[in-house]
Design a protein around this motif. Structure first.
Motif, PDB file in Angstrom:
ATOM      1  N   SER A 269      13.306  -4.373  26.319  1.00 53.87           N
ATOM      2  CA  SER A 269      12.063  -3.650  26.065  1.00 53.87           C
ATOM      3  C   SER A 269      11.522  -4.158  24.740  1.00 53.87           C
ATOM      4  CB  SER A 269      12.312  -2.147  26.019  1.00 53.87           C
ATOM      5  OG  SER A 269      12.984  -1.812  24.833  1.00 53.87           O
ATOM      6  N   VAL A 270      10.225  -4.363  24.700  1.00 58.99           N
ATOM      7  CA  VAL A 270       9.610  -4.968  23.517  1.00 58.99           C
ATOM      8  C   VAL A 270       8.637  -3.983  22.885  1.00 58.99           C
ATOM      9  CG1 VAL A 270       8.379  -6.955  22.616  1.00 58.99           C
ATOM     10  CG2 VAL A 270       9.758  -7.192  24.681  1.00 58.99           C
TER      11      VAL A 270
ATOM     12  N   ASP B 157      10.628  -4.783  17.384  1.00 61.04           N
ATOM     13  CA  ASP B 157      11.433  -5.972  17.669  1.00 61.04           C
ATOM     14  C   ASP B 157      11.125  -7.127  16.727  1.00 61.04           C
ATOM     15  OD1 ASP B 157      13.233  -5.679  20.065  1.00 61.04           O
ATOM     16  OD2 ASP B 157      11.381  -4.806  20.838  1.00 61.04           O
TER      17      ASP B 157
ATOM     18  N   ASP C  33      16.801  -6.097  20.584  1.00 63.29           N
ATOM     19  CA  ASP C  33      17.637  -6.418  21.749  1.00 63.29           C
ATOM     20  C   ASP C  33      17.317  -7.811  22.305  1.00 63.29           C
ATOM     21  OD1 ASP C  33      15.130  -5.414  22.485  1.00 63.29           O
ATOM     22  OD2 ASP C  33      15.839  -4.858  24.479  1.00 63.29           O
TER      23      ASP C  33
HETATM   24 CA   LIG Z   1      13.356  -3.992  21.847  1.00 63.83          CA
END
Ligand SMILES: [Ca+2]
Ligand SMILES: [Ca+2]
Ligand SMILES: [Ca+2]
Ligand SMILES: [Ca+2]
Length: 514
Positions: free
Chosen positions: A347-348, A352, A384
């Motif tokens: 997921s952005v 990030d 992530d």
């Molecule tokens: Ca992320």
């Protein structure tokens, strides 16, 4: 009269006899001079005329007000072993200003092979700042193309295997229609094998890169570490209209929606498109193969990626380890995808990234000509997307490649390593740690290995395993947070590196001394 063969032999004889010369040109030089440092020539045609393969033309700094196209014809070609170099002298900045040229005239027309341009600024030409036209195996390095009245650097008429390194192309615009001026254009009749590395294209009125074909087919162009942004607008920020297409990387296309099914195979690696008026990575009806590895699209108004039209039989679209934020991703179902940020489990969000501030993208380059080190679109430490990718055969840092164009690399002192399949280095545990931690690795084959710890500056702190012969298996080693002399080291980021004859692998860890 000499027969052609005899003439060739004679020319070869003279070429061999020729000692590599240094030729100088300066804004206040004179073509009546001998072309030395003390007495330089005054014009480019004179310096070019006097050059031979292996020679270097040094261009002194200052402004050259130019009206006529500088043409380098095929007979002035260098050779594979002896390029003709034309370079800025030391750190001086020569500006070739073609602003007085009439509309439609090109600045430099390179029709020769094996030339090496270094450090020239080319401004204001009536058409292309520079066109490589029937020219191959040239190197264009650390040059800037700006405010030309068509594309900054265009490659035409079969020009192939040219290398464009660390160049910038910006504010190019073609009045009154503003429909054609791109930053870099390997387009129309371009040849195959051209390579761009470390280049930037920004705020060109049409596209950043344009690979639209007319008269060429089945050509390949490769871009690596290239950035493009803000295209589709003029320097003053205005939008001249829809004919100013405003794509970052336009990867192909052809007349009549490419009804001839022309193929421009594009390879884009570690490349970035942001804040373009239209699309970041744009198929534009290209039906050749497209390979996008570790690319980043951000804030492109129509879409970050749009590649939806079916390709020619046997052609593939491959998109891996790439990232997208604030923009659409529109890929046909035929796309071969792996570990992209828009796929599960990623997921952005803004968190990030270290920075989304685009205002430093046009910062000056580093002294060696490489791109500036800025935080834009680099990954934040807890993203992530770090180590989220698959090994594509390029160097990376940590356990796996990151997603997007910037491998997270909180220090630059240690070379990024890759992990061959026959050994594997695991994340230390605990991490962060105080005072000791355990590092594990596994070997698929017997070999000699070294495991060493480095500080954030890349200096070795201690060897935990020193060139020890080990059989296949899994090993653990504890580090007590002390250097080679037994003294405790201070808090901070450290790196550990496993090395064998087969390669190396790095990972990072953090010591937190209370
Ligand atoms: Ca992320
Ligand atoms: Ca256009
Ligand atoms: Ca264009
Ligand atoms: Ca990584």
């Amino acid at each position: 009269m000499l027969k052609p063969v005899a003439l060739c032999t004679l020319l070869l004889f003279f070429a061999t006899l020729h000692l590599q010369a240094q030729i100088y040109i300066a804004p206040d030089g004179d073509d009546g001079n001998p072309g030395t440092l003390q007495q330089p020539y005054g014009t480019f045609p004179k310096a070019i005329q006097e050059s031979m393969p292996g020679d270097t033309i040094y261009v002194r700094g200052g402004v050259y007000d130019l009206v006529n196209t500088i043409t380098i014809s095929a007979v002035k070609s260098g050779t594979e072993d002896q390029l003709v170099t034309i370079t800025a002298y030391n750190e001086e900045v020569p500006l070739l200003d073609f602003s007085g040229q009439s509309f439609g005239s090109k600045g430099i027309s390179l029709r020769a092979n094996y030339w090496h341009f270094i450090g020239l600024q080319i401004k204001g030409a009536g058409d292309n700042g520079m066109e490589i036209n029937f020219g191959s195996n040239n190197i264009i390095e650390r040059c800037q193309f700006y405010e030309n009245r068509d594309t900054g650097l265009q490659l035409s008429n079969g020009s192939a295997d040219n290398r464009i390194l660390n160049c910038d192309s910006y504010y190019n615009a073609d009045p009154p229609d503003y429909g054609d001026a791109d930053g870099f254009a390997p387009k129309l009749t371009v040849g195959s094998g051209n390579y761009f590395y470390g280049c930037r294209a920004w705020v060109n009125c049409d596209d950043g890169w344009d690979g639209y074909l007319r008269g060429a087919d089945d050509v390949t162009t490769t871009l690596e570490n290239c950035w493009t942004w803000g295209n589709g607008y003029l320097k003053d920020g205005t939008d001249p209209g829809p004919q100013a297409n405003g794509n970052g990387f336009k990867m192909g296309g052809g007349d009549n929606s490419n009804s001839d099914l022309l193929m421009h195979h594009m390879v884009l690696i570690n490349s970035v498109a942001f804040s373009n008026k239209n699309k970041g990575f744009d198929q534009n009806n290209n039906v050749g193969s497209m390979t996008l590895y570790n690319c980043t699209g951000y804030d492109n108004l129509t879409a970050n990626y749009r590649i939806q039209r079916t390709l020619n039989p046997g052609q593939t679209l491959t998109v891996k380890n790439s990232a997208s934020y604030q923009g659409l991703v529109q890929l046909g179902s035929f796309a071969v995808q792996e570990t992209n940020s828009w796929l599960a489990p990623f997921s952005v969000t803004a968190d990030d990234f270290l920075s989304l501030d685009t205002s430093f993208a046009d910062a000056p380059r580093q002294p060696d000509g490489s791109l500036p080190e800025i935080e834009l679109l680099h990954l934040a430490e807890d993203s992530d997307l770090i180590d989220g990718g698959v090994d594509l055969g390029y160097p990376y840092f940590g356990m796996a490649p990151d997603l997007g164009a910037f491998e997270s690399n909180y220090v630059t002192a240690i070379e990024p390593g890759n992990i061959p399949g026959d050994f594997q280095l695991f994340q230390n545990y605990p991490n962060p740690f105080n005072p000791s931690t355990r590092i594990a690795y596994s070997l698929a084959k017997a070999e000699r290995v070294t495991l060493a710890v480095f500080n954030a500056l890349g200096r070795e702190v201690v060897k935990l395993v020193d060139n020890a012969p080990q059989s296949a298996g899994r090993y653990t080693v504890d580090w007590n947070g002390r250097d080679a002399t037994g003294l405790p080291v201070s808090s901070g980021v450290y790196f550990y590196r496993l090395t064998s004859a087969r390669g190396m692998s790095n990972a990072r860890m953090m010591l937190l001394v209370k």
